[in-house]
Every structure is written in C-alpha cells, then in structure tokens.
Scaffold this active site. Structure first.
Site, PDB file in Angstrom:
ATOM      1  CG  ASN A 217      11.950  -5.686   2.996  1.00 39.53           C
ATOM      2  OD1 ASN A 217      12.181  -6.678   2.322  1.00 39.53           O
ATOM      3  ND2 ASN A 217      10.727  -5.172   3.110  1.00 39.53           N
ATOM      4  N   PRO A 315      -1.176  -0.561   5.982  1.00 39.09           N
ATOM      5  CG  PRO A 315      -2.529  -0.929   4.121  1.00 39.09           C
ATOM      6  CD  PRO A 315      -1.435  -0.046   4.641  1.00 39.09           C
ATOM      7  CG  ASP A 316      -1.147  -6.942   9.195  1.00 48.21           C
ATOM      8  OD1 ASP A 316      -1.237  -7.811   8.299  1.00 48.21           O
ATOM      9  OD2 ASP A 316      -0.517  -7.117  10.247  1.00 48.21           O
TER      10      ASP A 316
HETATM   11  N1  CTP Z   1       2.164  -8.648   6.587  1.00 51.68           N
HETATM   12  C1  CTP Z   1       1.207  -8.081   5.775  1.00 51.68           C
HETATM   13  N2  CTP Z   1       1.053  -6.715   5.746  1.00 51.68           N
HETATM   14  C2  CTP Z   1       1.847  -5.928   6.492  1.00 51.68           C
HETATM   15  C3  CTP Z   1       2.861  -6.487   7.313  1.00 51.68           C
HETATM   16  C4  CTP Z   1       3.004  -7.864   7.333  1.00 51.68           C
HETATM   17  O1  CTP Z   1       0.482  -8.812   5.082  1.00 51.68           O
HETATM   18  N3  CTP Z   1       1.696  -4.635   6.446  1.00 51.68           N
HETATM   19  C5  CTP Z   1       2.294 -10.113   6.635  1.00 51.68           C
HETATM   20  C6  CTP Z   1       3.583 -10.649   6.087  1.00 51.68           C
HETATM   21  O2  CTP Z   1       3.453 -10.976   4.725  1.00 51.68           O
HETATM   22  C7  CTP Z   1       3.801 -11.881   6.941  1.00 51.68           C
HETATM   23  C8  CTP Z   1       3.198 -11.497   8.259  1.00 51.68           C
HETATM   24  O3  CTP Z   1       2.281 -10.466   7.986  1.00 51.68           O
HETATM   25  O4  CTP Z   1       3.078 -13.001   6.485  1.00 51.68           O
HETATM   26  C9  CTP Z   1       4.162 -11.054   9.322  1.00 51.68           C
HETATM   27  O5  CTP Z   1       5.038 -10.100   8.830  1.00 51.68           O
HETATM   28  P1  CTP Z   1       6.116  -9.416   9.795  1.00 51.68           P
HETATM   29  O6  CTP Z   1       6.753  -8.289   9.066  1.00 51.68           O
HETATM   30  O7  CTP Z   1       7.005 -10.443  10.408  1.00 51.68           O
HETATM   31  O8  CTP Z   1       5.173  -8.925  10.938  1.00 51.68           O
HETATM   32  P2  CTP Z   1       4.686  -7.524  11.368  1.00 51.68           P
HETATM   33  O9  CTP Z   1       3.199  -7.532  11.454  1.00 51.68           O
HETATM   34  O10 CTP Z   1       5.288  -6.458  10.505  1.00 51.68           O
HETATM   35  O11 CTP Z   1       5.259  -7.467  12.853  1.00 51.68           O
HETATM   36  P3  CTP Z   1       6.627  -6.871  13.425  1.00 51.68           P
HETATM   37  O12 CTP Z   1       7.299  -6.097  12.314  1.00 51.68           O
HETATM   38  O13 CTP Z   1       6.169  -6.009  14.526  1.00 51.68           O
HETATM   39  O14 CTP Z   1       7.417  -8.043  13.884  1.00 51.68           O
END
Ligand code: CTP
Length: 407
Positions: A217, A315-316
C-alpha cells in the site's frame, strides 16, 4: 533523515556551536549548515586547535557571524564573551568534543574559551559530541571524565562506531551531522516518556504473491518514523518494527526490519516476550490480506485474463496485543476514506484500545503534514493540521498524560 523547513510555529533557536581540535571538525561545518538551514541562529566558537583543522572563515561564511576565537579578542563590547555568548544561547553544543576538552571540562578548568563557556553555561541545555581514536575513547580516564560530565547534567551524544580517520575501526567517530541535529532538537523537548519503553509498528507491509510480485500500500512510514523520533526525544527506549520503506533507520531507535504482516506480528510478539513495554503504537499500514504465495513467476495466459490471487486474512496485530493480559497502553491508527469519526470510534471499540488516532488516508499518505482526531473513552478531539513531527510530539504528550504512574 531529512530536515524539512521549519513550520512558522517552530521557534527559531540560538545555538552556540563550540568546535574543539580534531579531524571531525570538518563535520562541524556541515552541522553549522544544517542548523542554519533548519532556521536556527548559529554562533560559532573555536578552540585554537580547531582552527588547525578548519578555517574560521569557513564557519563565519556558513553561520553568517564572526567566529569567537579566544577570550583576548572578544566579539562583544563587554569583553566578556565567555558569559555573554552562553547567556544568549538556547543550547551549547560542542562538536567535536576532543579527549582534551572532555578532561578539562570534567575537571572544571577555564583555560580557554570553550572550557570557560562550559563552566559559565548555568542552565543552558548542553550537548557534547565526543570524537577521538577508539583506544583513546576506551581509556578509563576518558570514560571517567565522560561519566563525570553526564553526572554534571550534560548530554553526551555518541560517539558512533566505524572506520576512523587513523585507519582503525571502533567506537570514537563523531556522530553524523544529521544525527546531531536530532540530538540538538531533543535538548528542547520535555522528557515526558523518560524511563518508559515504547514499541511501534510503522510503514506498509509487502505480501508476496509470487516470487517477484506482491500486494502492498501507499504508506511511506513517515508518521511512524516521526513517532519513533518523538518518543526517543521524550526519553523513551524505542523499538521500531518497520515494514519496507525508503526511510533510513531512525537515530537512537532499535529498528527491526520486516516485510510481511506475519513477520511483523512475529517480531512484535518476540519483543513483548523479551521485555515489558509501557506503550504499543500501531502506526503500520498492515495489509489486511495476503495472497496465497505462488512459486516462481506467474506467467501471462494466452487469453490475457489473469487468475486472481486467493486472499487470506492477516492477523490483527494491534487487536492481539490489546487483548493480552499484560497489554501495554495501546494506541491505534485509523486511516479512513470517509466518515472519519464514526469509523474511528467503531474501530477503537472493536480493537479494544484506549486511544485511537484517526485520519483521512488520502490526505496524509506520503505527505509532510497531517491532521487527525483523537478518540478515547471521553470522546473525540480534533487536532489541527501540522507537520508530522509536531503531531508526533503532541501525540507523545497525549500518551504520556494517560500512562499510569510507575510503581
Ligand atoms: N492493524 C494491525 N494489524 C492488522 C491491521 C491493522 O495491527 N492486520 C492496526 C494498524 O496498525 C492501525 C489499526 O490497526 O493501528 C487500524 O488499521 P486499519 O487498516 O485502519 O484498520 P483495519 O482493522 O484494517 O480496518 P478496515 O481496513 O476494515 O478499515
């Protein structure tokens, strides 16, 4: 490391740059230039030995001011340069600081202008950048003197390690001018995170599809880098887990380079297993999905239609850290395309983090400036558009004010 022009709200500071005798004096010329370029006023003072390495006229031209050379030919009408110059300064910086100067300063001597400035400095923030041969720096006498200066409240920056002018290799190189700029700017920042440990993720992730292609990205890493710098300036010990960016590893920060989301998660978990952190900031733009990786290079099909990759959910990382029993204070970011506040509030709750910083992705990716909203349990607060480093300093202050007092 780059130095963007200062924004109008950044005060112009006055730096008294003392140069003592050593081959690294040539790097002090570049430091003077960077200070001027960053909008500071620079007054140079040189020891007699320093003038054997670089000419005062060089420093005069770079700083736009006559150079103070000794107490017997004062610049000021009072005849008291050793007092007046340091009273006019917002910082006293000695770069390079030779073994001889360090010894004289540790002993409290006043036998030349630089040593006398160090004695008369009063409360002026002071930085010394030692530079000498590695065996000289390792000598117990020099180490004793350096320790004495630290105890006296001076900040010692470096020395760095590497090839030396004498041909030897080791500790003793003066820090590079760009690194000294960070050290000097840090003198003026409150040490709100002193003694704290901060873990950060930053940059994009790159998810291989085949051996030459991948998903990524537009995150430049600038905001995460600015946060790492601001946390370091505030006195924290900082570990940065960084996805692939074009930025050099930040000075003073331990950087762990990773490529994929899975590697980033593993590196974060390993750091948390190895030490206790007070703060976790997830500034990385982690790819939500990773393609199922294909061996070799996927070939074009004769019909021209590409087979789409099979995408697996990553994973988040932030949510996993926030869910730990021993979770540090967690800060998340939300880059949204629209409905910033509503999405940011929902994201904060979904991820279980006390503080979430929301911004509009297209207005911040790759730019020098950013604006944002802060979302916490109390509600939503908007911060004005500002330079990413100023914003990072502001966020560090917000984080510091929310940390529980240390036991
Ligand atoms: N984040 C993370 N791991 C992931 C995705 C996101 O640690 N796999 C963290 C990012 O570093 C940021 C926050 O979560 O601090 C939100 O990231 P964002 O990409 O905006 O959120 P998403 O959970 O991906 O939600 P969406 O794409 O549905 O808006």
């Amino acid at each position: 490391m780059t130095h963007a022009p200062r924004s109008p709200d950044q005060a112009q500071r006055r730096v008294l740059l003392g140069i003592s005798g050593g081959i690294a004096a040539y790097k002090a010329c570049e430091l003077a230039r960077l200070l001027v370029k960053a909008g500071h006023q620079v007054q140079v003072a040189m020891s007699e030995a320093a003038t054997r390495f670089v000419g005062p006229i060089t420093l005069q031209a770079l700083s736009g001011r006559e150079v103070a050379l000794d107490s017997w030919h004062p610049l000021r009408a009072s005849g008291m340069d050793h007092i007046d110059l340091v009273r006019e300064a917002d910082a006293l910086v000695i770069a390079p600081a030779s073994a001889d100067l360090i010894a004289r300063a540790a002993a409290g001597m006043a036998d030349d202008l630089l040593a006398t400035l160090l004695l008369a400095r009063d409360a002026v923030p002071t930085l010394l950048a030692p530079a000498m041969n590695r065996a000289m720096w390792a000598h117990p006498a020099v180490q004793r003197n350096a320790e004495q200066l630290r105890r006296d409240g001076l900040r010692l920056a470096g020395p760095g390690s590497g090839a030396q002018a004498c041909g030897e290799v080791g500790d003793g190189r003066m820090l590079e001018p760009e690194q000294l700029m960070w050290e000097i700017e840090a003198l003026w920042q409150p040490r709100l995170l002193h003694g704290r440990r901060v873990l950060l993720t930053a940059g994009p992730t790159f998810e291989p599809w085949d051996e030459v292609r991948g998903l990524t990205n537009r995150s430049s890493g600038k905001m995460g880098w600015a946060l790492a710098r601001a946390a370091w300036e505030a006195g924290a010990e900082v570990v940065l887990v960084a996805g692939p960016t074009a930025l050099a590893p930040p000075h003073g920060v331990r950087t762990v380079a990773v490529e994929t989301a899975l590697q980033m998660r593993e590196a974060v978990q390993a750091e948390l297993a190895g030490a206790t952190f007070d703060v976790f900031i997830a500034a990385a733009a982690v790819a939500d999905w990773r393609p199922e990786p294909q061996p070799g290079k996927i070939k074009k099909q004769p019909d021209g239609v590409a087979a789409p990759p099979t995408l697996l959910l990553n994973p988040d990382i932030l949510a996993e850290v926030a869910a730990r029993a021993d979770a540090p204070f967690c800060v998340g970011f939300a880059a949204e395309a629209e409905q910033l506040v509503a999405h940011a509030q929902a994201k904060r709750e979904r991820k279980g983090v006390p503080l979430l910083v929301g911004n509009l992705g297209p207005q911040t990716f790759g730019r020098e400036h950013s604006s944002c909203v802060l979302v916490d349990a109390q509600g939503v607060r908007e911060l004005p558009r500002m330079d990413k480093l100023d914003l990072a300093r502001r966020l560090c202050a917000e984080i510091a004010s929310r940390l529980p007092a240390r036991a």
